[in-house]
Scaffold this motif. Structure first.
Motif, short mmCIF file in Angstrom:
data_model
loop_
_atom_site.label_atom_id
_atom_site.label_comp_id
_atom_site.label_asym_id
_atom_site.label_seq_id
_atom_site.Cartn_x
_atom_site.Cartn_y
_atom_site.Cartn_z
N LYS A 3 0.91 -1.07 0.00
CA LYS A 3 -0.16 -0.04 -0.11
C LYS A 3 0.90 1.00 -0.04
CE LYS A 3 -3.76 1.88 2.68
NZ LYS A 3 -4.63 1.72 3.81
N ARG A 4 1.77 1.08 0.80
CA ARG A 4 2.65 2.18 0.78
C ARG A 4 3.56 2.62 -0.37
NH1 ARG A 4 5.03 1.79 6.99
NH2 ARG A 4 3.29 2.77 8.05
N LEU A 5 4.17 1.44 -0.97
CA LEU A 5 4.72 1.35 -2.25
C LEU A 5 3.95 2.20 -3.40
CD1 LEU A 5 7.42 0.80 -3.49
CD2 LEU A 5 6.52 -1.52 -3.61
N LYS A 6 2.66 1.48 -3.50
CA LYS A 6 1.69 2.28 -4.44
C LYS A 6 1.67 3.75 -4.34
CE LYS A 6 -2.93 1.78 -6.51
NZ LYS A 6 -4.16 1.02 -6.60
N ALA A 7 1.40 4.20 -3.03
CA ALA A 7 1.40 5.49 -2.55
C ALA A 7 2.51 6.25 -3.14
CB ALA A 7 0.78 5.79 -1.17
N GLN A 35 -8.62 9.90 -9.69
CA GLN A 35 -8.90 10.65 -8.54
C GLN A 35 -8.88 9.85 -7.26
OE1 GLN A 35 -8.53 13.94 -9.10
NE2 GLN A 35 -8.74 14.42 -7.05
N GLU A 36 -9.70 8.94 -7.18
CA GLU A 36 -9.92 8.23 -5.93
C GLU A 36 -8.43 7.57 -5.65
OE1 GLU A 36 -11.69 6.44 -8.91
OE2 GLU A 36 -12.75 8.17 -8.66
N GLU A 37 -7.51 7.08 -6.40
CA GLU A 37 -6.39 6.62 -6.32
C GLU A 37 -5.47 7.62 -5.70
OE1 GLU A 37 -5.20 3.11 -9.58
OE2 GLU A 37 -5.45 5.39 -10.36
N ARG A 70 -2.51 9.97 -1.22
CA ARG A 70 -2.22 11.24 -0.38
C ARG A 70 -2.49 11.09 1.05
NH1 ARG A 70 -3.54 14.36 3.69
NH2 ARG A 70 -3.49 16.63 3.30
N ASN A 71 -3.46 10.11 1.47
CA ASN A 71 -3.78 9.87 2.77
C ASN A 71 -2.51 8.92 3.19
OD1 ASN A 71 -5.79 11.49 2.93
ND2 ASN A 71 -7.46 9.86 2.29
N VAL A 72 -2.11 8.09 2.55
CA VAL A 72 -1.10 6.92 2.88
C VAL A 72 0.32 7.87 3.09
CG1 VAL A 72 0.40 5.44 2.27
CG2 VAL A 72 -2.14 5.15 1.97
N LEU A 73 0.56 8.84 2.38
CA LEU A 73 1.82 9.63 2.56
C LEU A 73 1.69 10.54 3.39
CD1 LEU A 73 2.24 10.78 -1.57
CD2 LEU A 73 3.52 9.07 -0.16
N ALA A 74 0.74 11.07 3.69
CA ALA A 74 0.37 12.03 5.07
C ALA A 74 0.79 11.09 6.35
CB ALA A 74 -0.78 12.51 5.06
N LEU A 134 5.82 17.99 -0.37
CA LEU A 134 5.48 18.74 -1.81
C LEU A 134 4.43 17.75 -2.50
CD1 LEU A 134 8.89 19.69 -2.82
CD2 LEU A 134 7.01 21.27 -2.14
N ALA A 135 4.77 16.55 -2.34
CA ALA A 135 3.67 15.31 -3.08
C ALA A 135 2.45 15.50 -2.59
CB ALA A 135 4.24 13.96 -2.78
N ILE A 136 2.07 15.88 -1.13
CA ILE A 136 1.03 15.94 -0.47
C ILE A 136 0.19 17.29 -1.10
CG2 ILE A 136 -0.38 16.34 1.76
CD1 ILE A 136 1.80 14.31 2.89
N GLN A 137 1.05 18.21 -1.16
CA GLN A 137 0.80 19.46 -1.86
C GLN A 137 0.24 19.38 -3.17
OE1 GLN A 137 3.43 22.69 -1.44
NE2 GLN A 137 2.00 24.31 -2.29
N ALA A 138 0.98 18.53 -4.03
CA ALA A 138 0.59 18.39 -5.49
C ALA A 138 -0.56 17.43 -5.54
CB ALA A 138 1.80 17.64 -6.12
N THR A 139 -0.82 16.55 -4.45
CA THR A 139 -2.12 16.04 -4.77
C THR A 139 -3.31 16.43 -4.26
OG1 THR A 139 -1.74 14.62 -2.74
CG2 THR A 139 -0.93 13.50 -4.24
N ASP A 140 -3.19 17.42 -3.43
CA ASP A 140 -4.32 18.53 -2.77
C ASP A 140 -4.44 19.26 -4.09
OD1 ASP A 140 -4.34 17.23 -0.21
OD2 ASP A 140 -3.09 18.94 0.43
#
Length: 121
Positions: free
Chosen positions: A42-46, A67-69, A74-78, A110-116
């Motif tokens: 799950k983490r690897l996919k994120a 979008q769902e992915e 984003r939630n896993v990264l956070a 940065l990735a979280i910000q980009a996904t947001d």
């Protein structure tokens, strides 16, 4: 998304690639041992999705993720940030480990910000 220097972009991409490589190796070892790899998978996919989103934002390369992915990634990264920040706080000042963790934190942010930003558009 905030303005990011080319150096910071490169460091973030390298950080993601390093983290992905580390997790791929851990996944392989866990698979050999017959351990449950659900969480690492799950983490690897994120991480793959986070890297793809950064590549999309910075280099305009299409990512093909739904979008769902993106939201799930984003939630896993956070969810990874608190433990990495904890390790960062414990790392010795000026050590290579502290630098690595600092870059990892920044790349995840940065990735979280980009996904947001992707979710908002």
């Amino acid at each position: 998304m905030e303005n990011v220097t080319d150096v910071e972009k490169l460091e973030s991409i390298k950080s993601f690639q390093s983290t992905i490589n580390k997790l791929e190796n851990a996944n392989a070892q866990m698979t050999k041992k017959g351990a449950n790899i659900t969480l690492t998978t799950k983490r690897l996919k994120a991480l793959y999705i986070g890297l793809a989103i950064l590549d999309f934002v910075w280099n305009k390369r299409p990512h093909g993720h739904k979008q769902e992915e993106i939201i799930a990634a984003r939630n896993v990264l956070a969810g990874l940030l608190p433990s990495i920040k904890s390790s960062y706080d414990k790392a010795r000042e000026g050590s290579p480990q502290k630098t690595l963790l600092q870059r990892r934190i920044r790349s995840l942010e940065l990735a979280i910000q980009a996904t947001d930003d992707q979710s908002d558009s």
